[in-house]
Write an enzyme that holds these catalytic residues in place. Structure first.
Site, mmCIF file in Angstrom:
data_model
loop_
_atom_site.group_PDB
_atom_site.id
_atom_site.type_symbol
_atom_site.label_atom_id
_atom_site.label_comp_id
_atom_site.label_asym_id
_atom_site.label_seq_id
_atom_site.Cartn_x
_atom_site.Cartn_y
_atom_site.Cartn_z
ATOM 1 N N SER A 244 47.328 42.909 43.009
ATOM 2 C CA SER A 244 45.995 43.465 43.222
ATOM 3 C C SER A 244 44.954 42.650 42.481
ATOM 4 C CB SER A 244 45.969 44.936 42.858
ATOM 5 O OG SER A 244 46.446 45.087 41.546
ATOM 6 N N LYS A 245 44.123 43.329 41.712
ATOM 7 C CA LYS A 245 42.996 42.602 41.114
ATOM 8 C C LYS A 245 43.409 41.607 40.038
ATOM 9 C CE LYS A 245 39.009 45.168 42.227
ATOM 10 N NZ LYS A 245 38.720 46.594 42.191
ATOM 11 N N ARG A 246 44.555 41.852 39.433
ATOM 12 C CA ARG A 246 44.976 40.956 38.362
ATOM 13 C C ARG A 246 46.353 40.381 38.657
ATOM 14 N NH1 ARG A 246 41.702 41.053 33.912
ATOM 15 N NH2 ARG A 246 39.952 42.419 34.361
ATOM 16 N N PRO A 252 42.163 38.043 36.023
ATOM 17 C CA PRO A 252 41.697 38.339 37.380
ATOM 18 C C PRO A 252 42.344 37.385 38.391
ATOM 19 C CG PRO A 252 39.845 38.082 35.862
ATOM 20 C CD PRO A 252 41.074 37.702 35.103
ATOM 21 N N ALA A 253 42.820 37.951 39.494
ATOM 22 C CA ALA A 253 43.456 37.128 40.525
ATOM 23 C C ALA A 253 42.366 36.576 41.442
ATOM 24 C CB ALA A 253 44.460 37.959 41.304
#
Ligand code: GLU
Length: 507
Positions: A244-246, A252-253
């Site tokens: 997901s976001k990380r 953070p991805a």
């Protein structure tokens, strides 16, 4: 084949996710391979969360990755007139209908379904309202949502990745395409735009498979040609949970984070392309330029299983591409990561004090340029660091001991494995000093030759002499070897560090 036309349709509601970049890359490769066109469309119908800043960040991300597009940017927020036109068309044909159910009514419906163990789904209650009923609701001031009338037929498509997929219309609830405040919703806007922009191939993440039947129904209801669909496997964390976001490191991805951490776009592109794709044919090729990817990408090589985002693999690719750079270029790329200013862009990467140490240790002229001595040290130091550095934000970690003052901890000189203790370290440094002082031609080769000769003369093991020396020169458990360090540091700094350490050890 008709002209190939694909799209980049990000929702600018956040920074550019790595998954978005991967989807764009695949669209790009496919379009460029076939001489097709790419349309950029900002899907900013979520007015509360969409911003121009995020849109810009995504556009910057696209160019940073070395990708581009041919048409746009278009913005859905500026296309209401277009949607209005197609909405009227669907209204006229009876493909959509107004639904006046209140939130409470829908909730009650869901509860009943729940208690009967049925899947929660809109019942179609307002499907066949009479003109009088509609008029009555309207005079009551009720504002309807508009729903698509899903036919009870089979919807089939041949996915470029997954082959034939089919779904029964009976399993799809009549879905909302326009809210009661007039806002058009994703399923509708995406299909209108894909139809209007003559998109031939919709290539997107697997999370959209369940939307595709609805989209096909809408294309058909609009009388538009249904595009081909290809759904790419999801990106997974190493533990196979959805990314997901990380990412697994907790960072953070996002593309921006990779850029700020000093990943090279070539490495990122290479890595992203291989997420869920391989060239097949038993090929073991790992490194691909963008042009090679354009030539070689094919849907046959796209896996159905989720693609694991393995940070170590990305690091492996990046380290490879970093080492390919000419040293001068690598030094220039490293520099911004040494300044305190760069630190503010780097999230959780290195301890700020390390960066600070380097900044403090470098001597700069008025224009911010380094002295020739520091420039020369940096070049040697970067060359050494590049053997282990995986991304540029790690640079301070591998470079800080080349600059300014260091203060090696005494524990470093107590290493039973190396047969080193404080007393033996004192001896090692005392024996080395005169040998090093005599060296006039201060090069790694010469230093190596002299020190190894000393080891032989003393009848010691290499580590007994070299460990304390290296520790005195770097203050680190892991660092380049003695002669490389001494060479990069230069004669006087090296000798000064050894003398200083000797004093500290003897105290
Ligand atoms: N805006 C949508 C998204 O970012 C696009 C989905 C699609 O490709 O249809 O998920």
């Amino acid at each position: 084949m008709d002209e190939i036309r694909v799209r980049f349709p990000p929702s600018p509601t956040g920074p550019m996710h790595i998954g978005t970049a991967r989807t764009m890359l695949v669209n790009f490769l496919f379009a460029r391979q076939h001489g097709g066109k790419i349309v950029f469309r900002s899907e900013d119908t979520d007015r509360a969360r969409s911003t121009r800043e995020f849109e810009k960040e995504i556009l910057d991300g696209i160019s940073w990755l070395g990708l581009d597009f041919d048409e746009g940017p278009f913005r859905q927020s500026e296309r209401d007139a277009v949607y209005e036109k197609y909405f009227e068309q669907l209204k006229k044909s009876g493909a959509i209908y107004p639904c006046f159910c209140s939130a409470a009514e829908l909730e009650a419906e869901r509860e009943t379904q729940n208690s009967q163990k049925l899947p929660p789904r809109y019942s179609g209650k307002c499907r066949d309202l009479s003109a009088e009923e509609i008029a009555r609701f309207e005079t009551e001031g009720r504002k309807p949502v508009w729903r698509f009338r899903v036919p009870a037929s089979e919807i089939k498509f041949d996915d470029l990745v997954r082959g034939e997929i089919s779904e029964r219309g009976e399993n799809i609830a009549d879905f909302v395409i326009r809210k009661s405040d007039g806002q058009f919703l994703y399923h509708f806007t995406v299909v209108v735009d894909d139809a209007e922009m003559k998109i031939s191939h919709v290539i997107r993440g697997e999370d959209h498979i369940s939307n595709t039947s609805k989209h096909i129904l809408l294309f058909e209801a609009l009388g538009a040609k249904v595009p081909r669909f290809g759904h790419l496997p999801l990106l997974l964390n190493k533990d196979r949970s959805k990314m997901s976001k990380r990412d697994e490191s907790g960072k953070p991805a996002t593309v921006e984070r990779l850029k700020n951490d000093g990943y090279l776009s070539e490495a990122v592109v290479n890595f992203l392309a291989l997420l869920g794709w391989n060239p097949g044919g038993g090929s073991e090729q790992e490194f691909f330029s963008l042009d090679e990817l354009i030539a070689k990408f094919d849907f046959a090589g796209v896996a159905k299983a989720g693609a694991v985002f393995d940070l170590e693999r990305l690091n492996f690719f990046n380290a490879h591409y970093l080492r390919q750079l000419p040293i001068e270029e690598l030094v220039e790329k490293v520099k911004p990561f040494l300044s305190i200013q760069a630190q503010s862009n780097i999230e959780n990467v290195v301890a700020p004090q390390l960066t600070h140490q380097i900044s403090g240790g470098l001597t700069k002229g008025d224009g911010g340029e380094l002295t020739p001595e520091d420039e020369a040290t940096l070049k040697k130091a970067v060359r050494l660091a590049s053997e282990r550095m995986q991304f540029l934000a790690e640079a301070p970690q591998f470079l800080h001991y080349f600059f300014g003052e260091i203060d090696p901890p005494l524990e470093l000189f107590d290493n039973p494995k190396m047969k080193v203790d404080r007393a033996s370290s004192i001896e090692a440094l005392e024996k080395s000093l005169p040998v090093l002082e005599k060296i006039e031609n201060w090069t790694a080769e010469e230093i190596q030759k002299e020190l190894l000769a000393l080891v032989v003369k003393l009848g010691w093991k290499n580590g007994q002499l070299l460990w304390p020396l290296r520790a005195a020169l770097t203050g680190e458990k892991f660092s380049p070897g003695v002669w490389e360090m001494a060479d990069a540091l230069g004669r006087s700094a090296s000798l000064a560090r050894i003398r200083k350490m000797l004093d500290k050890l003897k105290k």
